[in-house]
Design a protein around this motif. Structure first.
Motif, short mmCIF file in Angstrom:
data_model
loop_
_atom_site.label_atom_id
_atom_site.label_comp_id
_atom_site.label_asym_id
_atom_site.label_seq_id
_atom_site.Cartn_x
_atom_site.Cartn_y
_atom_site.Cartn_z
N GLY A 77 0.62 12.58 -10.19
CA GLY A 77 0.22 13.97 -10.06
C GLY A 77 -1.10 14.17 -9.36
N ALA A 78 -1.55 13.17 -8.62
CA ALA A 78 -2.84 13.24 -7.92
C ALA A 78 -2.87 14.44 -6.98
CB ALA A 78 -3.09 11.96 -7.14
N ASP A 79 -4.06 14.99 -6.81
CA ASP A 79 -4.26 16.18 -5.99
C ASP A 79 -4.27 15.80 -4.51
OD1 ASP A 79 -4.86 18.70 -5.07
OD2 ASP A 79 -6.98 18.61 -5.62
N LEU A 80 -3.08 15.66 -3.95
CA LEU A 80 -2.91 15.25 -2.57
C LEU A 80 -2.00 16.25 -1.85
CD1 LEU A 80 -2.25 11.45 -3.17
CD2 LEU A 80 -4.30 12.40 -2.08
N ASP A 81 -2.31 16.49 -0.58
CA ASP A 81 -1.48 17.38 0.22
C ASP A 81 -0.36 16.63 0.94
OD1 ASP A 81 -3.03 20.01 0.03
OD2 ASP A 81 -4.59 18.62 0.65
N ALA A 82 -0.60 15.37 1.26
CA ALA A 82 0.39 14.58 1.98
C ALA A 82 0.26 13.11 1.60
CB ALA A 82 0.20 14.75 3.50
N VAL A 83 1.40 12.43 1.55
CA VAL A 83 1.43 10.98 1.32
C VAL A 83 2.38 10.39 2.36
CG1 VAL A 83 2.28 9.16 -0.21
CG2 VAL A 83 0.84 10.99 -1.12
N VAL A 84 1.90 9.35 3.04
CA VAL A 84 2.69 8.71 4.10
C VAL A 84 2.80 7.23 3.81
CG1 VAL A 84 2.92 8.30 6.58
CG2 VAL A 84 1.83 10.41 5.76
N THR A 85 4.02 6.69 3.87
CA THR A 85 4.20 5.25 3.73
C THR A 85 4.76 4.67 5.02
OG1 THR A 85 6.50 5.19 2.94
CG2 THR A 85 4.79 5.68 1.30
N PHE A 86 4.33 3.45 5.30
CA PHE A 86 4.82 2.70 6.45
C PHE A 86 5.39 1.38 5.93
CE2 PHE A 86 1.34 5.35 7.87
CZ PHE A 86 1.77 5.87 9.09
N GLY B 293 0.81 -1.22 0.00
CA GLY B 293 0.00 0.00 0.00
C GLY B 293 0.84 1.26 0.00
N GLY B 294 2.03 1.19 0.60
CA GLY B 294 2.92 2.34 0.56
C GLY B 294 3.36 2.64 -0.86
N ALA B 295 3.71 1.57 -1.60
CA ALA B 295 4.08 1.74 -3.01
C ALA B 295 2.90 2.28 -3.81
CB ALA B 295 4.56 0.41 -3.58
N THR B 296 1.70 1.83 -3.49
CA THR B 296 0.50 2.30 -4.18
C THR B 296 0.29 3.79 -3.94
OG1 THR B 296 -0.52 0.12 -3.94
CG2 THR B 296 -1.97 1.95 -4.46
N ALA B 297 0.44 4.22 -2.71
CA ALA B 297 0.29 5.65 -2.39
C ALA B 297 1.32 6.48 -3.14
CB ALA B 297 0.40 5.86 -0.89
N LEU B 298 2.54 5.95 -3.26
CA LEU B 298 3.58 6.65 -4.01
C LEU B 298 3.22 6.73 -5.50
CD1 LEU B 298 6.79 5.22 -2.32
CD2 LEU B 298 5.97 7.59 -2.20
#
Length: 260
Positions: free
Chosen positions: A153-162, A142-147
């Motif tokens: 270029g998704a409209d996101l303010d923050a992305v966090v991976t664990f 899921g961390g790789a997916t969020a990245l």
């Protein structure tokens, strides 16, 4: 009835009242011909719109662990939606099956990102969601997916991976990143080697991406998952200190970027 027993009942009643404010539901949505089953959680006591957080599961699929993290975010006042990246609500407890499902997704990066975007769109469509304040978090796969979502270029303010896999972006993709990144990594994670970390960081540095990379000493893969020790896989183990510190780091980023 004794006073002590009555007091205990009162405490249980009050605890249930607090928990009762957290509402959850399964949302069925489509990505092309694939039916997906996501999981939404929110605090019904919070009035008005609130920041939205997309949660992406480990390679096991959208299981109880992913749902519990989604509920934790709701308790913090966020609208949280757990994506179903595999589709059809598929989950497994067998590493070979998990590897196969994750591999199928990784084989088509464009479709991978499209599936993640479909889940983000569901989150944004909820009436409680403040679409001007959005984040995505992910665990392992899921961390790789969020990245990948950030690289698109998704409209996101923050992305966090664990303890996420760290696919390196191209320079062009890195320049598309709108979110500030927080990478929570196990310093002793044998699933992501030093070369992969170096390649990952170099592209972000070259593109001028704002990010923080935290390597937790003594932590290995799946360090946030309490049940990791029962999986029986070498290199996977829960680390309470790293779990708590990484969650706090996420909270601090969200307070700064999402205003909550």
């Amino acid at each position: 009835m004794s006073i002590r027993f009555a007091f205990t009942l009162l405490l249980l009643f009050l605890a249930n009242l607090v928990h009762a404010d957290i509402q959850t539901k399964t949302i069925t949505y489509q990505d092309g011909d694939v039916e997906c089953h996501g999981y939404l959680a929110w605090d019904d006591a919070v009035e008005g719109k609130r920041p939205g957080v997309l949660v992406v599961h480990e390679w096991w699929g959208l299981n109880d662990y992913s749902r519990s993290r989604t509920e934790q975010l709701a308790e913090l006042g966020y609208l949280a939606f757990a994506a179903d990246i595999y589709g059809e609500g598929r989950t497994t407890e067998h590493p070979a099956d998990a590897g196969k499902m994750a591999g199928e997704v990784r084989a088509n990066v464009d479709q991978w990102r499209k599936r993640a975007q479909a889940a983000l769109d569901v989150l944004k469509s909820q009436p409680q969601c403040d679409t001007s304040k959005l984040a995505a978090i992910g665990y392992c796969f899921g961390g790789a997916t969020a990245l990948q979502l950030a690289y698109s270029g998704a409209d996101l303010d923050a992305v966090v991976t664990f303890h996420g896999a760290l696919p390196a972006a191209t320079l062009e993709e890195a320049k598309q990143i709108q979110a500030e990144l927080l990478i929570n990594h196990g310093a002793d994670d044998t699933f992501v080697d030093a070369d992969a970390v170096a390649k990952f960081k170099k592209v972000l540095d070259d593109a001028g991406v704002v990010y923080e990379f935290i390597a937790y000493p003594g932590a290995v893969h799946s360090f946030t998952v309490p049940s990791a020790d029962t999986v029986g896989m070498p290199g996977i183990k829960y680390n309470k200190e790293a779990d708590e510190k990484s969650w706090q780091a996420m909270r601090e980023l969200f307070e700064r970027k999402l205003g909550k």
